[in-house]
Design a protein around this motif. Structure first.
Motif, PDB file in Angstrom:
ATOM      1  N   GLU A  21       0.746  -1.281  -0.149  1.00  0.00           N
ATOM      2  CA  GLU A  21      -0.129  -0.118   0.112  1.00  0.00           C
ATOM      3  C   GLU A  21       1.074   1.302  -0.044  1.00  0.00           C
ATOM      4  O   GLU A  21       0.490   2.247  -0.620  1.00  0.00           O
ATOM      5  N   SER A  22       2.021   1.305   0.804  1.00  0.00           N
ATOM      6  CA  SER A  22       2.746   2.366   0.938  1.00  0.00           C
ATOM      7  C   SER A  22       4.128   2.058   1.615  1.00  0.00           C
ATOM      8  O   SER A  22       4.116   0.965   2.141  1.00  0.00           O
ATOM      9  N   VAL A  23       5.031   2.707   1.256  1.00  0.00           N
ATOM     10  CA  VAL A  23       6.597   2.681   1.715  1.00  0.00           C
ATOM     11  C   VAL A  23       7.010   4.055   2.301  1.00  0.00           C
ATOM     12  O   VAL A  23       6.769   4.823   1.556  1.00  0.00           O
ATOM     13  N   ARG A  24       7.668   3.766   3.340  1.00  0.00           N
ATOM     14  CA  ARG A  24       8.084   4.997   4.124  1.00  0.00           C
ATOM     15  C   ARG A  24       9.509   4.886   4.601  1.00  0.00           C
ATOM     16  O   ARG A  24       9.603   3.918   5.163  1.00  0.00           O
ATOM     17  N   GLN A  25      10.591   5.720   4.264  1.00  0.00           N
ATOM     18  CA  GLN A  25      11.802   5.286   4.959  1.00  0.00           C
ATOM     19  C   GLN A  25      11.812   5.699   6.408  1.00  0.00           C
ATOM     20  O   GLN A  25      11.267   6.880   6.756  1.00  0.00           O
ATOM     21  N   VAL A  26      12.546   5.045   7.306  1.00  0.00           N
ATOM     22  CA  VAL A  26      12.454   5.417   8.741  1.00  0.00           C
ATOM     23  C   VAL A  26      13.920   5.109   9.109  1.00  0.00           C
ATOM     24  O   VAL A  26      14.752   4.477   8.211  1.00  0.00           O
TER      25      VAL A  26
ATOM     26  N   LYS B 182      -1.211  -4.662   2.158  1.00  0.00           N
ATOM     27  CA  LYS B 182      -2.604  -5.172   2.356  1.00  0.00           C
ATOM     28  C   LYS B 182      -2.621  -6.631   2.004  1.00  0.00           C
ATOM     29  O   LYS B 182      -2.667  -6.942   0.856  1.00  0.00           O
ATOM     30  N   LEU B 183      -3.264  -7.391   3.292  1.00  0.00           N
ATOM     31  CA  LEU B 183      -2.885  -8.933   2.747  1.00  0.00           C
ATOM     32  C   LEU B 183      -4.277  -9.191   1.993  1.00  0.00           C
ATOM     33  O   LEU B 183      -5.095  -8.584   1.913  1.00  0.00           O
ATOM     34  N   ASP B 184      -4.173 -10.527   1.228  1.00  0.00           N
ATOM     35  CA  ASP B 184      -5.269 -10.820   0.494  1.00  0.00           C
ATOM     36  C   ASP B 184      -6.390 -11.000   1.190  1.00  0.00           C
ATOM     37  O   ASP B 184      -7.670 -11.228   0.779  1.00  0.00           O
TER      38      ASP B 184
ATOM     39  N   LEU C 225      -1.411  -4.383   7.266  1.00  0.00           N
ATOM     40  CA  LEU C 225      -0.100  -4.787   8.067  1.00  0.00           C
ATOM     41  C   LEU C 225       0.999  -3.819   7.726  1.00  0.00           C
ATOM     42  O   LEU C 225       1.171  -3.564   6.505  1.00  0.00           O
ATOM     43  N   ALA C 226       1.689  -3.175   8.876  1.00  0.00           N
ATOM     44  CA  ALA C 226       2.808  -2.277   8.472  1.00  0.00           C
ATOM     45  C   ALA C 226       4.030  -3.069   9.239  1.00  0.00           C
ATOM     46  O   ALA C 226       3.988  -3.524  10.437  1.00  0.00           O
ATOM     47  N   VAL C 227       5.045  -3.074   8.409  1.00  0.00           N
ATOM     48  CA  VAL C 227       6.249  -3.883   8.856  1.00  0.00           C
ATOM     49  C   VAL C 227       7.339  -2.972   8.932  1.00  0.00           C
ATOM     50  O   VAL C 227       7.728  -2.458   7.582  1.00  0.00           O
TER      51      VAL C 227
ATOM     52  N   GLY D 175      13.845  -2.076  -2.425  1.00  0.00           N
ATOM     53  CA  GLY D 175      13.039  -1.062  -3.163  1.00  0.00           C
ATOM     54  C   GLY D 175      11.418  -1.403  -3.587  1.00  0.00           C
ATOM     55  O   GLY D 175      10.948  -1.404  -4.729  1.00  0.00           O
ATOM     56  N   PHE D 176      10.673  -1.670  -2.503  1.00  0.00           N
ATOM     57  CA  PHE D 176       9.300  -1.876  -2.715  1.00  0.00           C
ATOM     58  C   PHE D 176       8.615  -0.846  -3.109  1.00  0.00           C
ATOM     59  O   PHE D 176       8.885   0.443  -2.862  1.00  0.00           O
ATOM     60  N   SER D 177       7.756  -1.055  -4.053  1.00  0.00           N
ATOM     61  CA  SER D 177       6.665   0.131  -4.568  1.00  0.00           C
ATOM     62  C   SER D 177       5.218  -0.214  -4.207  1.00  0.00           C
ATOM     63  O   SER D 177       4.872  -1.384  -4.348  1.00  0.00           O
ATOM     64  N   PRO D 178       4.490   0.805  -4.145  1.00  0.00           N
ATOM     65  CA  PRO D 178       2.885   0.471  -3.898  1.00  0.00           C
ATOM     66  C   PRO D 178       2.592  -0.223  -5.241  1.00  0.00           C
ATOM     67  O   PRO D 178       2.879   0.193  -6.346  1.00  0.00           O
ATOM     68  N   GLY D 179       1.516  -1.190  -4.802  1.00  0.00           N
ATOM     69  CA  GLY D 179       1.075  -1.976  -6.009  1.00  0.00           C
ATOM     70  C   GLY D 179       1.683  -3.364  -6.283  1.00  0.00           C
ATOM     71  O   GLY D 179       1.199  -4.105  -6.962  1.00  0.00           O
ATOM     72  N   GLU D 180       2.853  -3.366  -5.430  1.00  0.00           N
ATOM     73  CA  GLU D 180       3.551  -4.713  -5.991  1.00  0.00           C
ATOM     74  C   GLU D 180       3.286  -5.849  -5.016  1.00  0.00           C
ATOM     75  O   GLU D 180       2.960  -5.425  -3.962  1.00  0.00           O
ATOM     76  N   ARG D 181       3.240  -6.821  -5.592  1.00  0.00           N
ATOM     77  CA  ARG D 181       2.796  -8.054  -4.855  1.00  0.00           C
ATOM     78  C   ARG D 181       3.933  -8.532  -3.950  1.00  0.00           C
ATOM     79  O   ARG D 181       5.330  -8.519  -4.716  1.00  0.00           O
TER      80      ARG D 181
END
Length: 152
Positions: free
Chosen positions: A46-51, A115-117, A122-124, A132-138
């Motif tokens: 759903e989203s990716v954020r640098q921490v 967003k699980l099936d 879930l936020a990990v 390099g995860f991207s929104p929309g990626e499985r």
């Protein structure tokens, strides 16, 4: 204390600090996780954020810094002045050693919201290992009740 002994103390302190780093990424497993059953779920990013993952704060940095500071302080002055310099050097070294350890072991991280099936969100947070995860990626989410990781 001889110069050779002082050098050995400094080298040991550096070696101890270097050995404190561990991996927290999606592809890093602790030894105890081997041969343990884990649940695998699939979902969509759903989203990716640098921490920022804070560094370790163990007694190793403090002790190593205190040893180095005490050795350095012991080279100043003589008599009771040397004793005071040694104590002050050890205290200052301990504080500095702790800060150096925390800074040296700090890591870049990534918070991946998936967003699980099954509809669960879930936020990990894990170390950024360049996936390099991207929104929309499985992705797949692997968990065992204690540890959760996101991977491709």
């Amino acid at each position: 204390m001889s110069d050779r002994m002082r050098m050995m103390v400094v080298m040991c302190a550096v070696a101890l600090l270097a050995g404190c780093a561990g991996g927290l990424g999606g592809g890093t497993y602790e030894r105890a996780e081997a041969r343990r059953a884990m649940t695998v779920d699939y979902g969509t990013v759903e989203s990716v954020r640098q921490v920022q993952l804070e560094g370790t704060k163990t007694p190793v940095g403090t002790i190593a810094g205190a040893a180095v500071g005490g050795v350095a302080g012991s080279t100043i002055g003589g008599g009771s002045g040397r004793t005071i310099a040694t104590v002050l050097g050890a205290v200052a070294g301990g504080v500095a050693g702790s800060a150096v350890e925390e800074s040296a072991t700090r890591k870049r991280g990534v918070e991946v919201t998936v967003k699980l099936d099954n509809g669960q969100l879930l936020a990990v947070v894990q170390e950024d290992e360049g996936e390099g995860f991207s929104p929309g990626e499985r992705v797949r989410v692997v968990r065992d009740g204690r540890t959760t990781r996101v991977s491709r």
